[in-house]
Scaffold this active site. Structure first.
Site, PDB file in Angstrom:
ATOM      1  N   SER A  45       0.793  -1.233   0.000  1.00 12.20           N
ATOM      2  CA  SER A  45       0.000   0.000   0.000  1.00 12.20           C
ATOM      3  C   SER A  45       0.821   1.277   0.000  1.00 12.20           C
ATOM      4  O   SER A  45       0.244   2.373  -0.017  1.00 12.20           O
ATOM      5  CB  SER A  45      -0.965   0.001   1.193  1.00 12.20           C
ATOM      6  OG  SER A  45      -2.022  -0.906   0.966  1.00 12.20           O
TER       7      SER A  45
ATOM      8  N   LYS B  73      -0.049   3.719  -2.677  1.00 13.61           N
ATOM      9  CA  LYS B  73      -1.084   4.738  -2.500  1.00 13.61           C
ATOM     10  C   LYS B  73      -0.491   6.128  -2.313  1.00 13.61           C
ATOM     11  O   LYS B  73      -1.184   7.134  -2.525  1.00 13.61           O
ATOM     12  CB  LYS B  73      -1.983   4.378  -1.320  1.00 13.61           C
ATOM     13  CG  LYS B  73      -2.810   3.117  -1.518  1.00 13.61           C
ATOM     14  CD  LYS B  73      -3.729   2.878  -0.320  1.00 13.61           C
ATOM     15  CE  LYS B  73      -4.639   1.679  -0.529  1.00 13.61           C
ATOM     16  NZ  LYS B  73      -3.974   0.389  -0.323  1.00 13.61           N
TER      17      LYS B  73
ATOM     18  N   SER C 180      -6.305   2.818   4.497  1.00 12.36           N
ATOM     19  CA  SER C 180      -5.647   2.142   3.375  1.00 12.36           C
ATOM     20  C   SER C 180      -6.665   1.439   2.480  1.00 12.36           C
ATOM     21  O   SER C 180      -6.578   0.240   2.227  1.00 12.36           O
ATOM     22  CB  SER C 180      -4.598   1.142   3.891  1.00 12.36           C
ATOM     23  OG  SER C 180      -3.659   0.830   2.890  1.00 12.36           O
ATOM     24  N   ASN C 181      -7.603   2.218   1.967  1.00 10.98           N
ATOM     25  CA  ASN C 181      -8.723   1.662   1.208  1.00 10.98           C
ATOM     26  C   ASN C 181      -8.325   1.432  -0.252  1.00 10.98           C
ATOM     27  O   ASN C 181      -8.096   2.383  -1.007  1.00 10.98           O
ATOM     28  CB  ASN C 181      -9.920   2.610   1.295  1.00 10.98           C
ATOM     29  CG  ASN C 181     -11.186   2.003   0.760  1.00 10.98           C
ATOM     30  OD1 ASN C 181     -11.253   1.605  -0.388  1.00 10.98           O
ATOM     31  ND2 ASN C 181     -12.212   1.928   1.604  1.00 10.98           N
ATOM     32  N   ASN C 182      -8.252   0.175  -0.651  1.00 10.12           N
ATOM     33  CA  ASN C 182      -7.839  -0.159  -2.015  1.00 10.12           C
ATOM     34  C   ASN C 182      -8.796   0.365  -3.069  1.00 10.12           C
ATOM     35  O   ASN C 182      -8.383   0.794  -4.156  1.00 10.12           O
ATOM     36  CB  ASN C 182      -7.713  -1.680  -2.165  1.00 10.12           C
ATOM     37  CG  ASN C 182      -6.567  -2.254  -1.375  1.00 10.12           C
ATOM     38  OD1 ASN C 182      -5.640  -1.547  -0.994  1.00 10.12           O
ATOM     39  ND2 ASN C 182      -6.613  -3.557  -1.121  1.00 10.12           N
TER      40      ASN C 182
ATOM     41  N   THR D 197       1.527   2.944   5.673  1.00 10.74           N
ATOM     42  CA  THR D 197       1.882   1.548   5.872  1.00 10.74           C
ATOM     43  C   THR D 197       1.636   0.764   4.591  1.00 10.74           C
ATOM     44  O   THR D 197       1.012   1.246   3.650  1.00 10.74           O
ATOM     45  CB  THR D 197       1.033   0.948   7.002  1.00 10.74           C
ATOM     46  OG1 THR D 197      -0.356   1.172   6.697  1.00 10.74           O
ATOM     47  CG2 THR D 197       1.363   1.588   8.338  1.00 10.74           C
ATOM     48  N   GLY D 198       2.103  -0.483   4.572  1.00  9.97           N
ATOM     49  CA  GLY D 198       1.849  -1.360   3.439  1.00  9.97           C
ATOM     50  C   GLY D 198       2.070  -2.802   3.839  1.00  9.97           C
ATOM     51  O   GLY D 198       3.040  -3.102   4.535  1.00  9.97           O
TER      52      GLY D 198
ATOM     53  N   LEU E 216       1.512  -6.985   2.326  1.00  7.58           N
ATOM     54  CA  LEU E 216       1.092  -8.180   1.610  1.00  7.58           C
ATOM     55  C   LEU E 216       1.841  -9.332   2.267  1.00  7.58           C
ATOM     56  O   LEU E 216       2.765  -9.104   3.057  1.00  7.58           O
ATOM     57  CB  LEU E 216       1.465  -8.109   0.130  1.00  7.58           C
ATOM     58  CG  LEU E 216       0.753  -7.088  -0.753  1.00  7.58           C
ATOM     59  CD1 LEU E 216       1.436  -7.011  -2.118  1.00  7.58           C
ATOM     60  CD2 LEU E 216      -0.709  -7.445  -0.922  1.00  7.58           C
TER      61      LEU E 216
END
Length: 509
Positions: free
Chosen positions: A75, A78, A322-324, A430-431, A433
């Protein structure tokens, strides 16, 4: 990844150890030594990490470890999407949704179809469709002799991003991108419904279920049971691929207080039209025709319009949580409906910010795709350049703030770095996976010097997220000309959620 919220209070606290010692050296060389020590952690063995620290005003590089290496940002992508949206669309841009017709009104009857045309609003709620229905009713229409046509053609028909995983499709962070959609609550998770669950009245009875908002766009198939009090919670709520059949299996304990699961909807435009048709009925407007998808003719008259919050206001739920889906809606809007053209706009802005665009690859705007690659150098270039933009204050405020417990302030950092020099100091994205974690943003050191940092880690087994926090606290604690304190990462796990899972994946922040 398959994580979503059951109970609102679920959270994880990744603490950072207190200052445990100092070294004799001072200044930037001591900072470099401290950061080198943190990145020497054993959990980086066999993995990749890149960390760049720069002066936020001058761009001076204070630390660079693998800054030119391409890594999956999760993320952190973004950061690029949000900055491009503020620059290209502008802070005051609003999405809208229209109700239009080609028919004529005779008394209270509209002779002709009703078109519900979306222009990409990812924040449309059931309440917004009710407001549209009230506007239609205010024209005097009480009956529509024609179809209700859902038009999402403002966006291309690619619903999912390149490289998105098939087994994530049921989960709210991987919803379909549509120009006409619905969000079930004010987190604005567009293209999803909430399935609320409670135990049945007796042991062995099916779980009690409720869909929010109410819609016939999804079909619940409930084979769950209610278990004895204290029995394991095994309830599973998943949508069948390519359909809107949502299957509820497993068991819910009789003493469970209930929970919520976010489930994506296949073809959200139909879902939006169904919610709107119900809203029309509630306002005394009956649609006699069928509900279908289609394209609005070029010549129509408008009966109603709903406008969204501004892009500046959208930045808060988008970045904090953190809305995709917000990311992809912004990308397609910047590209006049095209995902590819929108990504080109994102890269164009990055280029103007001094980012080495040929060194990167963007497959989506959210970072959900593993095909998206960026460099820590590129992130730091963006962070430095954005500080000179007229919209910077909005962007800076939209980032999660470390250790701040307010959900719409601390966001995905609300439970991290509490009680440290980084708390209410670090503004960073933040990010997460599987095998990816990232933290990039701004921090003010002990001298009041504003710094930017970009920290991305890939292909690890044990999460190095405590190292991220320790790096941020080290930067916040650093005072030039004095010893740099030793910040020891605290690997203790607190609470019920594993610390390597960002709270946004579990609906826990």
């Amino acid at each position: 990844m398959r994580f979503f919220r059951r109970h609102v209070g679920v959270a994880v606290l990744i603490a950072v150890g207190a200052v445990s010692g100092v070294t004799a050296s001072t200044g930037s060389s001591d900072l470099q030594q401290r950061l080198d020590g943190l990145l020497a952690d054993s959990r980086y063995q066999g993995s990749q990490a890149a960390l760049v620290v720069r002066d936020a005003t001058t761009g001076e590089v204070l630390y660079d470890r693998n800054g030119i290496n391409r890594l999956m940002p999760a993320s952190n992508a973004k950061l690029f999407t949000s900055a491009a949206a503020l620059e290209t669309l502008g802070p005051d841009y609003r999405f809208h949704t229209d109700v239009l017709t080609t028919g004529k009104t005779y008394g209270g009857t509209l002779a002709g179809p009703l078109y519900l045309k979306g222009y990409g609003d990812p924040t449309s709620l059931e309440a917004d469709y009710r407001a549209l229905a009230r506007q239609v009713a205010a024209t005097g229409i009480r009956q529509v002799v024609g179809d209700l046509v859902a038009d999402d053609t403002f966006f291309d028909n690619r619903r999912l991003g390149n490289g998105w995983s098939w087994d994530n499709e049921s989960y709210y962070y991987s919803a379909q991108t549509s120009a006409l959609t619905v969000a079930p609550d004010t987190d604005y998770d567009s293209g999803t419904v909430i399935v609320e669950s409670l135990p049945g009245a007796t042991v062995g009875a099916p779980a009690q279920l409720k869909v929010v908002p109410q819609t016939s766009a999804v079909q619940l198939v409930n084979t769950s049971t209610t278990g004895a009090a204290g029995s394991p919670y095994t309830l599973s709520i998943e949508r069948d691929h390519g359909t809107n059949v949502v299957r509820i299996t497993g068991s819910i304990p009789a003493d469970d207080t209930g929970g919520q699961d976010w489930v994506t909807v296949w073809e959200p435009a139909n879902y939006a039209a169904d919610v709107f048709r119900r809203a029309l009925a509630a306002e005394g407007v009956k649609v006699l025709g069928k509900l279908r998808t289609g394209t609005t003719p070029a010549v129509t008259r408008r009966l109603a319009r709903d406008e969204s919050m501004t892009v500046a206001e959208l930045m808060t739920p988008f970045m904090k949580l953190s809305n995709n889906m917000h990311a992809e809606a912004l990308v397609k809007t910047m590209g006049n409906g095209s995902w590819d053209d929108g990504l080109a706009v994102v890269l164009d802005y990055a280029k103007t910010a001094g980012v080495d665009v040929p060194a990167m690859r963007f497959a989506d705007g959210s970072g959900l795709s593993r095909m998206t690659n960026v460099t820590a150098d590129g992130i730091s270039d963006l962070l430095v350049a954005a500080g000179r933009e007229p919209w910077f204050a909005t962007w800076y405020a939209s980032m999660p703030i470390a250790g701040n417990p307010d959900r719409m302030v601390g966001g995905t950092l609300r439970n991290r770095m509490r009680g440290t020099a980084a708390a209410n100091n670090v503004h960073a994205k933040t990010g997460t996976l599987t095998g990816v974690t990232a933290l990039s943003g701004y921090v003010t050191n002990a001298d009041g010097r504003k710094l930017v940092f970009a920290f991305v880690s890939n292909n690890f087994i044990a999460s190095p997220r405590p190292i991220e926090d320790a790096v941020a606290v080290t930067l916040a604690s650093w005072s030039e000309g004095t010893d740099v304190p030793t910040i020891t990462p605290n690997h203790q796990r607190v609470g019920t959620v594993e610390p390597e899972l960002e709270c946004s994946w579990q609906k826990a922040c």
